[in-house]
Every structure is written in structure tokens, then in C-alpha cells.
Design a protein around this motif. Structure first.
Motif, PDB file in Angstrom:
ATOM      1  N   ARG A 138       0.832  -1.213   0.000  1.00 27.31           N
ATOM      2  CA  ARG A 138       0.000   0.000   0.000  1.00 27.31           C
ATOM      3  C   ARG A 138       0.864   1.259   0.000  1.00 27.31           C
ATOM      4  N   GLN A 139       1.891   1.290   0.808  1.00 25.15           N
ATOM      5  CA  GLN A 139       2.749   2.475   0.874  1.00 25.15           C
ATOM      6  C   GLN A 139       3.477   2.705  -0.448  1.00 25.15           C
ATOM      7  N   GLU A 140       3.976   1.642  -1.064  1.00 23.90           N
ATOM      8  CA  GLU A 140       4.629   1.800  -2.364  1.00 23.90           C
ATOM      9  C   GLU A 140       3.637   2.302  -3.399  1.00 23.90           C
ATOM     10  N   ARG A 141       2.453   1.739  -3.420  1.00 17.52           N
ATOM     11  CA  ARG A 141       1.428   2.117  -4.414  1.00 17.52           C
ATOM     12  C   ARG A 141       0.999   3.559  -4.229  1.00 17.52           C
ATOM     13  N   LEU A 142       0.773   3.978  -2.985  1.00 16.23           N
ATOM     14  CA  LEU A 142       0.319   5.346  -2.734  1.00 16.23           C
ATOM     15  C   LEU A 142       1.399   6.372  -3.059  1.00 16.23           C
ATOM     16  N   ARG A 143       2.637   6.008  -2.866  1.00 16.32           N
ATOM     17  CA  ARG A 143       3.746   6.928  -3.160  1.00 16.32           C
ATOM     18  C   ARG A 143       4.185   6.866  -4.621  1.00 16.32           C
ATOM     19  N   GLY A 144       3.825   5.784  -5.304  1.00 17.79           N
ATOM     20  CA  GLY A 144       4.261   5.610  -6.683  1.00 17.79           C
ATOM     21  C   GLY A 144       5.734   5.278  -6.781  1.00 17.79           C
ATOM     22  N   VAL A 145       6.279   4.721  -5.703  1.00 14.87           N
ATOM     23  CA  VAL A 145       7.688   4.326  -5.661  1.00 14.87           C
ATOM     24  C   VAL A 145       7.725   2.823  -5.442  1.00 14.87           C
ATOM     25  N   TYR A 146       8.237   2.097  -6.436  1.00 15.24           N
ATOM     26  CA  TYR A 146       8.216   0.646  -6.380  1.00 15.24           C
ATOM     27  C   TYR A 146       9.631   0.118  -6.246  1.00 15.24           C
ATOM     28  N   ARG A 147       9.949  -0.432  -5.092  1.00 13.39           N
ATOM     29  CA  ARG A 147      11.294  -0.943  -4.829  1.00 13.39           C
ATOM     30  C   ARG A 147      11.379  -2.452  -4.925  1.00 13.39           C
ATOM     31  N   LYS A 148      10.294  -3.130  -4.603  1.00 15.17           N
ATOM     32  CA  LYS A 148      10.339  -4.584  -4.461  1.00 15.17           C
ATOM     33  C   LYS A 148      10.744  -5.301  -5.747  1.00 15.17           C
ATOM     34  N   TRP A 149      10.265  -4.889  -6.878  1.00 12.90           N
ATOM     35  CA  TRP A 149      10.524  -5.571  -8.144  1.00 12.90           C
ATOM     36  C   TRP A 149      11.385  -4.707  -9.059  1.00 12.90           C
ATOM     37  N   GLN A 150      12.452  -4.161  -8.514  1.00  9.07           N
ATOM     38  CA  GLN A 150      13.421  -3.364  -9.267  1.00  9.07           C
ATOM     39  C   GLN A 150      12.764  -2.210 -10.010  1.00  9.07           C
ATOM     40  N   GLY A 151      11.847  -1.562  -9.341  1.00  9.71           N
ATOM     41  CA  GLY A 151      11.217  -0.370  -9.885  1.00  9.71           C
ATOM     42  C   GLY A 151      10.030  -0.614 -10.791  1.00  9.71           C
ATOM     43  N   LYS A 152       9.667  -1.873 -11.025  1.00  4.59           N
ATOM     44  CA  LYS A 152       8.508  -2.156 -11.872  1.00  4.59           C
ATOM     45  C   LYS A 152       7.225  -2.048 -11.057  1.00  4.59           C
ATOM     46  N   THR A 153       6.205  -1.517 -11.692  1.00  7.34           N
ATOM     47  CA  THR A 153       4.892  -1.478 -11.058  1.00  7.34           C
ATOM     48  C   THR A 153       4.297  -2.885 -11.079  1.00  7.34           C
ATOM     49  N   PRO A 154       3.345  -3.182 -10.201  1.00  2.00           N
ATOM     50  CA  PRO A 154       2.776  -4.534 -10.179  1.00  2.00           C
ATOM     51  C   PRO A 154       2.204  -4.968 -11.530  1.00  2.00           C
ATOM     52  N   TRP A 155       1.568  -4.043 -12.255  1.00  2.00           N
ATOM     53  CA  TRP A 155       0.940  -4.417 -13.524  1.00  2.00           C
ATOM     54  C   TRP A 155       1.937  -4.546 -14.675  1.00  2.00           C
ATOM     55  N   GLU A 156       3.207  -4.252 -14.428  1.00  2.00           N
ATOM     56  CA  GLU A 156       4.251  -4.468 -15.425  1.00  2.00           C
ATOM     57  C   GLU A 156       4.947  -5.819 -15.253  1.00  2.00           C
ATOM     58  N   LEU A 157       4.642  -6.521 -14.194  1.00  4.43           N
ATOM     59  CA  LEU A 157       5.289  -7.802 -13.918  1.00  4.43           C
ATOM     60  C   LEU A 157       4.702  -8.896 -14.806  1.00  4.43           C
ATOM     61  N   LEU A 158       5.535  -9.808 -15.251  1.00  2.00           N
ATOM     62  CA  LEU A 158       5.081 -10.869 -16.147  1.00  2.00           C
ATOM     63  C   LEU A 158       4.006 -11.744 -15.512  1.00  2.00           C
ATOM     64  N   HIS A 159       4.023 -11.898 -14.213  1.00  2.00           N
ATOM     65  CA  HIS A 159       3.058 -12.766 -13.536  1.00  2.00           C
ATOM     66  C   HIS A 159       1.786 -12.028 -13.104  1.00  2.00           C
ATOM     67  N   TYR A 160       1.640 -10.753 -13.467  1.00  2.00           N
ATOM     68  CA  TYR A 160       0.424 -10.001 -13.140  1.00  2.00           C
ATOM     69  C   TYR A 160      -0.745 -10.556 -13.949  1.00  2.00           C
ATOM     70  N   GLU A 161      -1.859 -10.795 -13.274  1.00  2.00           N
ATOM     71  CA  GLU A 161      -3.080 -11.236 -13.933  1.00  2.00           C
ATOM     72  C   GLU A 161      -4.141 -10.171 -13.712  1.00  2.00           C
ATOM     73  N   ALA A 162      -4.505  -9.499 -14.790  1.00  2.00           N
ATOM     74  CA  ALA A 162      -5.495  -8.418 -14.700  1.00  2.00           C
ATOM     75  C   ALA A 162      -6.837  -8.977 -14.210  1.00  2.00           C
TER      76      ALA A 162
END
Length: 98
Positions: free
Chosen positions: A67-91
Motif C-alpha cells: 500500500r505504501q509503495e502504491r500510494l507513493r508511486g515508488v516501487y522498490r520490491k521488483w526493481q522499480g517495476k509497477t505490479p501491472w508491469e510484472l510478467l506474472h500479473y493477472e489483470a
């Protein structure tokens, strides 16, 4: 990906077991945030909560990290990729797909 971040900011879904395990239920997280959180938590550990779906809960601290990463728009966990840019994201399904 634009979503109403106020919904995410105001979610109050934390639960606690008798042995003081703090968790959230995935079913309590509105879309598209549920799909994002699932991708963000890929390979993460799930608490075993009696009476809950075996893979339907996540630790509260993991949800707060997402939640904190999403609200800030700063994504550290996956090397700066947003969750919806990850190959395993299922819309999430849309009304057109049902």
C-alpha cells in the motif's frame, strides 16, 4: 494504471487471530488492488488462518508495504517495476470478460 487511490488509502481490513497473527483477506481488497497485491506478493509467505482459504490471506505488514509503495508511486520490491508491469500479473476480469 489509474485507480482511485482513496479506496486503497482508506481500506481498513486488518484482522488478527487469537494467537495475534495480523493478516488481511485478499477477498477484502477491491480490484484492481487485489490483482496488483497478488503480483507484488509473488512467492511471498501466507499465514495459515483457521477458517480461512488456505491461500486467501496475506500478512498485514506485507499489505502495508504494498500500500505504501502504491500510494507513493515508488516501487522498490521488483526493481522499480509497477505490479501491472510484472510478467506474472493477472489483470482482474472486466464485465466484458464475464
Amino acid at each position: 494504471m489509474q485507480a482511485d487511490l482513496e479506496v486503497l488509502r482508506n481500506l481498513n481490513i486488518a484482522r488478527r487471530t487469537a494467537d495475534k497473527t495480523h493478516y488481511v483477506r485478499l477477498a477484502d481488497i477491491e480490484q484492481p488492488f487485489r490483482a496488483e497485491f497478488r503480483a507484488w506478493m509473488r512467492l511471498g509467505q501466507c499465514p495459515v488462518v483457521e477458517g480461512e482459504d488456505r491461500f486467501g490471506c496475506m500478512y498485514e505488514h506485507d499489505f502495508e508495504g504494498y500500500r505504501q509503495e502504491r500510494l507513493r508511486g515508488v516501487y522498490r520490491k521488483w526493481q522499480g517495476k509497477t505490479p501491472w508491469e510484472l510478467l506474472h500479473y493477472e489483470a482482474p476480469a472486466t464485465d466484458d470478460q464475464i
